[in-house]
Scaffold this motif. Structure first.
Motif, PDB file in Angstrom:
ATOM      1  N   LEU A  33       1.032  -1.148  -0.096  1.00 51.38           N
ATOM      2  CA  LEU A  33       0.537  -0.001   0.401  1.00 51.38           C
ATOM      3  C   LEU A  33       0.558   1.270  -0.548  1.00 51.38           C
ATOM      4  CD1 LEU A  33      -2.768   1.582   0.037  1.00 51.38           C
ATOM      5  CD2 LEU A  33      -2.266   1.241   2.491  1.00 51.38           C
ATOM      6  N   ILE A  34       2.009   1.275   1.029  1.00 49.86           N
ATOM      7  CA  ILE A  34       2.827   2.580   0.777  1.00 49.86           C
ATOM      8  C   ILE A  34       3.666   2.020   0.013  1.00 49.86           C
ATOM      9  CG2 ILE A  34       4.871   3.529   2.494  1.00 49.86           C
ATOM     10  CD1 ILE A  34       1.844   3.989   4.138  1.00 49.86           C
ATOM     11  N   ALA A  35       4.169   1.425  -0.820  1.00 47.09           N
ATOM     12  CA  ALA A  35       4.514   1.867  -2.239  1.00 47.09           C
ATOM     13  C   ALA A  35       4.162   2.113  -3.226  1.00 47.09           C
ATOM     14  CB  ALA A  35       5.271  -0.169  -2.641  1.00 47.09           C
ATOM     15  N   VAL A  36       2.872   1.586  -3.724  1.00 46.95           N
ATOM     16  CA  VAL A  36       1.952   2.160  -4.852  1.00 46.95           C
ATOM     17  C   VAL A  36       1.036   3.295  -4.235  1.00 46.95           C
ATOM     18  CG1 VAL A  36      -0.113   1.443  -5.850  1.00 46.95           C
ATOM     19  CG2 VAL A  36       0.807  -0.455  -4.689  1.00 46.95           C
ATOM     20  N   LEU A  37       1.360   4.017  -3.278  1.00 47.64           N
ATOM     21  CA  LEU A  37       0.955   5.303  -2.529  1.00 47.64           C
ATOM     22  C   LEU A  37       2.259   6.481  -3.152  1.00 47.64           C
ATOM     23  CD1 LEU A  37      -0.565   6.402   0.622  1.00 47.64           C
ATOM     24  CD2 LEU A  37       0.775   7.796   0.017  1.00 47.64           C
ATOM     25  N   LYS A  49      13.723   2.310  -4.191  1.00 44.25           N
ATOM     26  CA  LYS A  49      15.696   2.618  -3.527  1.00 44.25           C
ATOM     27  C   LYS A  49      15.045   3.442  -2.184  1.00 44.25           C
ATOM     28  CE  LYS A  49      18.214   3.376  -7.432  1.00 44.25           C
ATOM     29  NZ  LYS A  49      19.022   4.428  -8.275  1.00 44.25           N
ATOM     30  N   ALA A  50      13.917   3.770  -2.380  1.00 47.07           N
ATOM     31  CA  ALA A  50      13.585   3.844  -0.702  1.00 47.07           C
ATOM     32  C   ALA A  50      13.005   3.731  -0.043  1.00 47.07           C
ATOM     33  CB  ALA A  50      12.437   5.138  -1.032  1.00 47.07           C
ATOM     34  N   THR A  51      12.236   2.877  -0.151  1.00 48.20           N
ATOM     35  CA  THR A  51      11.128   1.571   0.625  1.00 48.20           C
ATOM     36  C   THR A  51      12.355   0.634   1.095  1.00 48.20           C
ATOM     37  OG1 THR A  51      10.837  -0.165  -1.442  1.00 48.20           O
ATOM     38  CG2 THR A  51       8.996   2.375   0.168  1.00 48.20           C
ATOM     39  N   THR A  78      13.663  11.785  -1.986  1.00 51.80           N
ATOM     40  CA  THR A  78      14.204  11.367  -3.552  1.00 51.80           C
ATOM     41  C   THR A  78      13.328  11.011  -4.600  1.00 51.80           C
ATOM     42  OG1 THR A  78      15.001   9.078  -3.302  1.00 51.80           O
ATOM     43  CG2 THR A  78      17.029  10.871  -2.888  1.00 51.80           C
ATOM     44  N   ILE A  79      12.098  10.641  -4.036  1.00 51.29           N
ATOM     45  CA  ILE A  79      10.834  10.423  -4.754  1.00 51.29           C
ATOM     46  C   ILE A  79      10.292  12.286  -4.282  1.00 51.29           C
ATOM     47  CG2 ILE A  79       8.324   8.910  -5.051  1.00 51.29           C
ATOM     48  CD1 ILE A  79      10.081   7.061  -3.468  1.00 51.29           C
ATOM     49  N   GLY A  80       9.346  11.956  -6.760  1.00 54.69           N
ATOM     50  CA  GLY A  80       8.606  12.395  -6.450  1.00 54.69           C
ATOM     51  C   GLY A  80       7.453  13.305  -5.725  1.00 54.69           C
ATOM     52  N   LEU A  81       7.248  14.708  -5.105  1.00 54.84           N
ATOM     53  CA  LEU A  81       6.193  15.093  -4.573  1.00 54.84           C
ATOM     54  C   LEU A  81       5.983  14.657  -3.242  1.00 54.84           C
ATOM     55  CD1 LEU A  81       3.355  14.150  -7.162  1.00 54.84           C
ATOM     56  CD2 LEU A  81       4.201  16.341  -6.896  1.00 54.84           C
ATOM     57  N   PHE A  82       7.284  14.006  -2.671  1.00 49.58           N
ATOM     58  CA  PHE A  82       8.263  13.555  -1.208  1.00 49.58           C
ATOM     59  C   PHE A  82       6.557  14.390   0.065  1.00 49.58           C
ATOM     60  CE2 PHE A  82      10.934  16.743  -1.231  1.00 49.58           C
ATOM     61  CZ  PHE A  82      11.217  16.994  -0.270  1.00 49.58           C
TER      62      PHE A  82
END
Length: 213
Positions: A33-37, A49-51, A78-82
């Motif tokens: 769920l968190i990864a898809v979000l 890379k982040a998770t 490092t992820i967009g819209l973080f």
């Protein structure tokens, strides 16, 4: 496109990849769920890379809540819209703890009520974590479905509705993964790799692209 041709396309995709999986790294429904979000407008590679650093530290609603918004930001910056994603992650964790006993609900309405979770994310979680025959339509699937004429529609909702209607039951569980991978690596946006496409002869795209000899 007639249903015989659709079936041949799906049979070929299945033969090529009998057990397709998401490219997001996850081991629990919550991690998925968190990864898809986090993956909205971001690549699966950047999310992984982040998770891969975040989940060994915190991979439960309470764990992420304990990190707080700023703590989560450190792992996902490092992820967009973080910034907005970190806020949504924390809000989602609170709701899961307060309303669902810390578990990811196997329920569309409950999933779509979570901050940052729309229909597409709910479809991915229901399909991948819980085995529902849902079809999450992202930009890749929207492109492939329209370009091949497998299931045409003017927006993602129309394409999802058409796919659910025309894809036989036996293919529904996996078709989301087949189409997303096909769009990611073969039927790419700017210059589709028609010369190496396993469904090239069945595809009804009129402007096929082949490598120069």
């Amino acid at each position: 496109m007639n249903k015989e041709k659709r079936r041949l396309i799906l049979e070929r995709l299945r033969e090529n990849n009998p057990n397709p999986q998401t490219e997001l790294n996850w081991s629990t429904p919550f991690e998925l769920l968190i990864a898809v979000l986090l993956s909205a407008q971001a690549t699966d590679v950047s999310v992984n890379k982040a998770t891969d650093k975040l989940y060994p530290v915190a991979n439960t609603p309470q764990g992420l809540l304990d990190l707080g918004v700023d703590g989560v930001k450190e792992y996902i910056k490092t992820i967009g819209l973080f910034n907005s994603k970190a806020e949504n992650v924390i809000k989602t964790c609170k709701i899961l703890l307060e309303q669902h006993g810390g578990e990811v609900p196997e329920d569309r309405a409950a999933l779509e009520a979570l901050p940052g979770v729309g229909r597409k994310t709910a479809n991915v979680v229901l399909n991948t974590a819980f085995g529902w025959p849902t079809i999450a339509v992202d930009t890749h699937i929207f492109r492939v479905a329209n370009r091949t004429k497998l299931a045409m529609g003017k927006n993602v909702d129309q394409v999802e509705e058409k796919l659910l209607k025309v894809v036989p039951k036996e293919f529904k569980l996996d078709v989301h993964h087949w189409l997303i991978l096909h769009g990611r690596y073969t039927c790419v946006a700017r210059k589709p790799r028609c010369g190496s496409c396993i469904i090239e002869d069945l595809c009804e795209f009129k402007e096929k692209v082949y490598p120069e000899n």
